[in-house]
Motif scaffolding. Structure first.
Motif, mmCIF file in Angstrom:
data_model
loop_
_atom_site.group_PDB
_atom_site.id
_atom_site.type_symbol
_atom_site.label_atom_id
_atom_site.label_comp_id
_atom_site.label_asym_id
_atom_site.label_seq_id
_atom_site.Cartn_x
_atom_site.Cartn_y
_atom_site.Cartn_z
ATOM 1 N N ALA A 48 15.003 11.080 -0.272
ATOM 2 C CA ALA A 48 14.254 11.020 -1.534
ATOM 3 C C ALA A 48 14.879 10.044 -2.520
ATOM 4 O O ALA A 48 14.953 10.301 -3.716
ATOM 5 N N GLY A 49 15.353 8.900 -1.996
ATOM 6 C CA GLY A 49 15.717 7.806 -2.882
ATOM 7 C C GLY A 49 14.466 7.119 -3.401
ATOM 8 O O GLY A 49 13.340 7.597 -3.180
ATOM 9 N N LEU A 50 14.635 5.990 -4.066
ATOM 10 C CA LEU A 50 13.466 5.300 -4.627
ATOM 11 C C LEU A 50 12.446 4.945 -3.556
ATOM 12 O O LEU A 50 11.237 5.098 -3.758
ATOM 13 N N ALA A 51 12.917 4.480 -2.399
ATOM 14 C CA ALA A 51 11.990 4.096 -1.333
ATOM 15 C C ALA A 51 11.226 5.307 -0.819
ATOM 16 O O ALA A 51 10.014 5.241 -0.581
ATOM 17 N N GLY A 52 11.918 6.429 -0.615
ATOM 18 C CA GLY A 52 11.246 7.640 -0.143
ATOM 19 C C GLY A 52 10.239 8.160 -1.144
ATOM 20 O O GLY A 52 9.146 8.618 -0.776
ATOM 21 N N LEU A 53 10.584 8.109 -2.412
ATOM 22 C CA LEU A 53 9.654 8.552 -3.452
ATOM 23 C C LEU A 53 8.446 7.626 -3.545
ATOM 24 O O LEU A 53 7.321 8.082 -3.773
ATOM 25 N N ALA A 54 8.678 6.326 -3.345
ATOM 26 C CA ALA A 54 7.545 5.382 -3.331
ATOM 27 C C ALA A 54 6.646 5.646 -2.138
ATOM 28 O O ALA A 54 5.410 5.573 -2.245
ATOM 29 N N ALA A 55 7.247 5.960 -0.985
ATOM 30 C CA ALA A 55 6.446 6.294 0.198
ATOM 31 C C ALA A 55 5.621 7.549 -0.057
ATOM 32 O O ALA A 55 4.428 7.602 0.273
ATOM 33 N N ALA A 56 6.242 8.560 -0.644
ATOM 34 C CA ALA A 56 5.520 9.801 -0.947
ATOM 35 C C ALA A 56 4.394 9.553 -1.940
ATOM 36 O O ALA A 56 3.297 10.129 -1.825
ATOM 37 N N THR A 57 4.637 8.685 -2.921
ATOM 38 C CA THR A 57 3.599 8.344 -3.901
ATOM 39 C C THR A 57 2.407 7.677 -3.219
ATOM 40 O O THR A 57 1.238 7.974 -3.535
ATOM 41 N N LYS A 58 2.692 6.790 -2.275
ATOM 42 C CA LYS A 58 1.621 6.121 -1.530
ATOM 43 C C LYS A 58 0.863 7.124 -0.664
ATOM 44 O O LYS A 58 -0.371 7.084 -0.581
ATOM 45 N N LEU A 59 1.580 8.032 -0.016
ATOM 46 C CA LEU A 59 0.928 9.058 0.804
ATOM 47 C C LEU A 59 0.009 9.926 -0.046
ATOM 48 O O LEU A 59 -1.104 10.262 0.363
ATOM 49 N N LYS A 60 0.473 10.293 -1.216
ATOM 50 C CA LYS A 60 -0.364 11.091 -2.123
ATOM 51 C C LYS A 60 -1.639 10.326 -2.488
ATOM 52 O O LYS A 60 -2.742 10.893 -2.483
ATOM 53 N N SER A 61 -1.500 9.026 -2.793
ATOM 54 C CA SER A 61 -2.672 8.237 -3.189
ATOM 55 C C SER A 61 -3.668 8.085 -2.044
ATOM 56 O O SER A 61 -4.871 7.908 -2.272
ATOM 57 N N GLU A 62 -3.160 8.162 -0.791
ATOM 58 C CA GLU A 62 -4.029 8.063 0.376
ATOM 59 C C GLU A 62 -4.509 9.437 0.852
ATOM 60 O O GLU A 62 -5.172 9.534 1.889
ATOM 61 N N ASN A 63 -4.144 10.478 0.101
ATOM 62 C CA ASN A 63 -4.569 11.844 0.434
ATOM 63 C C ASN A 63 -4.040 12.277 1.812
ATOM 64 O O ASN A 63 -4.711 12.956 2.581
ATOM 65 N N ILE A 64 -2.809 11.874 2.112
ATOM 66 C CA ILE A 64 -2.183 12.224 3.382
ATOM 67 C C ILE A 64 -1.112 13.286 3.120
ATOM 68 O O ILE A 64 -0.185 13.060 2.343
ATOM 69 N N PRO A 65 -1.201 14.438 3.758
ATOM 70 C CA PRO A 65 -0.180 15.477 3.573
ATOM 71 C C PRO A 65 1.192 14.986 4.019
ATOM 72 O O PRO A 65 1.315 14.208 4.976
ATOM 73 N N PHE A 66 2.243 15.450 3.350
ATOM 74 C CA PHE A 66 3.595 14.999 3.679
ATOM 75 C C PHE A 66 4.615 16.029 3.226
ATOM 76 O O PHE A 66 4.344 16.901 2.407
#
Length: 472
Positions: A48-66
């Motif tokens: 959950a560094g910056l890259a992981g949080l950015a990935a999670a943000t993108k997943l949320k915007s794509e409506n993909i569970p994570f």
């Protein structure tokens, strides 16, 4: 692009019951509770560094569970802030540049309450301080500094022409351009040895944690462009406010702290299997789409070991030491928010600043915070001896009567402060490393806050492409 998933795939699980229950949540996410020993979700993000949080943000915007798994007790990775006796101590010298393009898309700058540094620097040379200023922001200071000994008038004109040159190129052009080391680039441009030694080495050396400026010219040009387009700042609540802001926007239950990953596994009996993750406590989490690895390079290598994935020879990481002192406000020499650079070529200090001059919130009322940064780890020197050496050096800069009243607060030794990006470099690496498996982090792109954010987005895009192609 939105990827449709089976509505039975959860993004969190917290029940010990073996029965299954499904229900809809906000943003069309859905949750399915299973036994604690076995869970399933769309994408597993490890780190959950910056890259992981950015990935999670993108997943949320794509409506993909994570699920976002973090082994430590908080988000941010290297980008964290500790509260010590009312002082905000960033874990290592870190400055946020508002000109970062990806950050402008993801972050709410107003909510971060960004506090600006002086656009330039005070350089210690020949037992006194000399100013180097941005002429577009501090014109009179820049004019007065034309004849100082930090560099010639030609050097300062070359800074302006270099600025124009980087502004004419796109980020992708800069990050894929022909490269040399930064020191070789500066010499090719025509900068004098004096301005290289007295300004570029301490300033960009402090950014790269590389005093010799062996770092790729691609990274230099990218940061030079971002500096031209933005300001050097600190969030009022510390550098850790940046990852905290990203984390606060993610759905509840999607971040699992104190969760250590033991291994990543594939079901070899299936030709189209996606990875599963085994936690240190023995729990298994299955992914329907894939896994994104967002840990530092050495840890990523451990997780990938035995997967028949080509390993890359890693260059030694960049390291730093950051030492904090508290002071009474009348025992610091200036009130302006300037960065001080060591242009003398002597001593161990590379740069320092008075953090409460930049953001008063970095200290409790009636107190000042001093931040001193070194390049390298100084493993052979104890914390006490290192502090004594810094105090002695700062006495030369500012005088005994001030510095000897400062009180040591904390020393941070950051072994992996930044990936080593000397030539040959690849700042636009392919995130995909296997079926349903992606890497991200600042070592995949530029070693900057922005690079970490970009890599998180690209890792998700790679998984989505992989998923779509596998179904064609």
């Amino acid at each position: 692009m939105t990827l449709s998933l089976s509505p039975s795939i959860p993004f969190s699980s917290s029940s010990s019951s073996s029965s299954l229950h499904s229900f809809s949540t906000k943003k069309n996410f859905s949750v399915r509770f299973q036994s604690q020993s076995h869970r399933q979700t769309g994408v597993i993000v490890i780190g959950a560094g910056l890259a992981g949080l950015a990935a999670a943000t993108k997943l949320k915007s794509e409506n993909i569970p994570f699920l976002l798994l973090e082994s430590s007790d908080g988000v941010g990775g290297r980008v964290r802030t500790d509260n010590v006796d009312g002082f905000l101590l960033d874990r290592g010298f870190q400055i946020f540049i508002t000109g970062y393009p990806e950050a402008q898309k993801l972050l709410d700058y107003q909510a971060l309450d960004l506090q600006k540094f002086y656009s330039g620097a005070r350089i210690y040379f020949d037992n006194q301080f000399h100013t180097v200023a941005d002429p577009l922001r501090h014109f009179s200071d820049a004019v007065q500094s034309l004849t100082n000994p930090i560099g010639s008038v030609i050097d300062k004109l070359l800074i302006a022409s270099t600025r124009i040159q980087v502004l004419t190129k796109s980020d992708d052009e800069i990050l894929s351009d022909n490269e040399v080391s930064t020191i070789d680039l500066l010499r090719r441009i025509g900068f004098s040895d004096s301005i290289i030694r007295r300004f570029f080495q301490p300033f960009f050396g402090g950014i790269f944690f590389d005093r010799e400026l062996e770092t790729t010219s691609r990274l230099f040009n990218f940061i030079f462009k971002c500096l031209a387009l933005g300001d050097n700042t600190l969030p009022a609540k510390g550098i850790g406010a940046i990852p905290n802001q990203l984390a606060a926007k993610l759905p509840p239950g999607t971040i699992l702290l104190n969760t250590k990953v033991a291994s990543i596994d594939f079901n070899e009996s299936s030709s189209n299997a996606t990875p599963s993750v085994t936690l240190q406590n023995g729990e298994i989490i299955n992914s329907e789409i894939g896994v994104i690895i967002v840990v530092e390079e050495p840890e990523a290598d451990k997780l990938l070991a035995g997967m028949n994935i080509k390993q890359v020879h890693r260059k030694p990481a960049r390291s730093t030491v950051c030492v904090y002192f508290s002071s009474d406000p009348d025992k610091i020499p200036v009130k302006d928010p300037a960065l001080f650079l060591n242009g003398s070529g002597k001593g161990i200090v590379n740069n320092m600043y008075f953090a409460t001059n930049v953001a008063t919130s970095y200290g409790p009322p009636g107190k000042a915070l001093v931040s001193v940064s070194l390049i390298g780890l100084f493993d052979e020197v104890s914390d006490d001896n290192l502090t004594d050496e810094i105090v002695k050096e700062m006495c030369d800069w500012f005088g005994d009567s001030m510095v000897k009243t400062w009180k040591h607060l904390r020393t941070y030794r950051v072994r992996f402060a930044q990936p080593n990006q000397c030539p040959p470099s690849d700042l636009m690496k392919n995130s995909k490393v296997g079926s349903g498996l992606s890497l991200c982090g600042d070592y995949m792109t530029s070693a900057t806050f922005d690079g970490a954010l970009v890599s998180g987005r690209k890792a998700v895009e790679a998984l989505i492409r992989d998923r779509v192609l596998s179904r064609v």
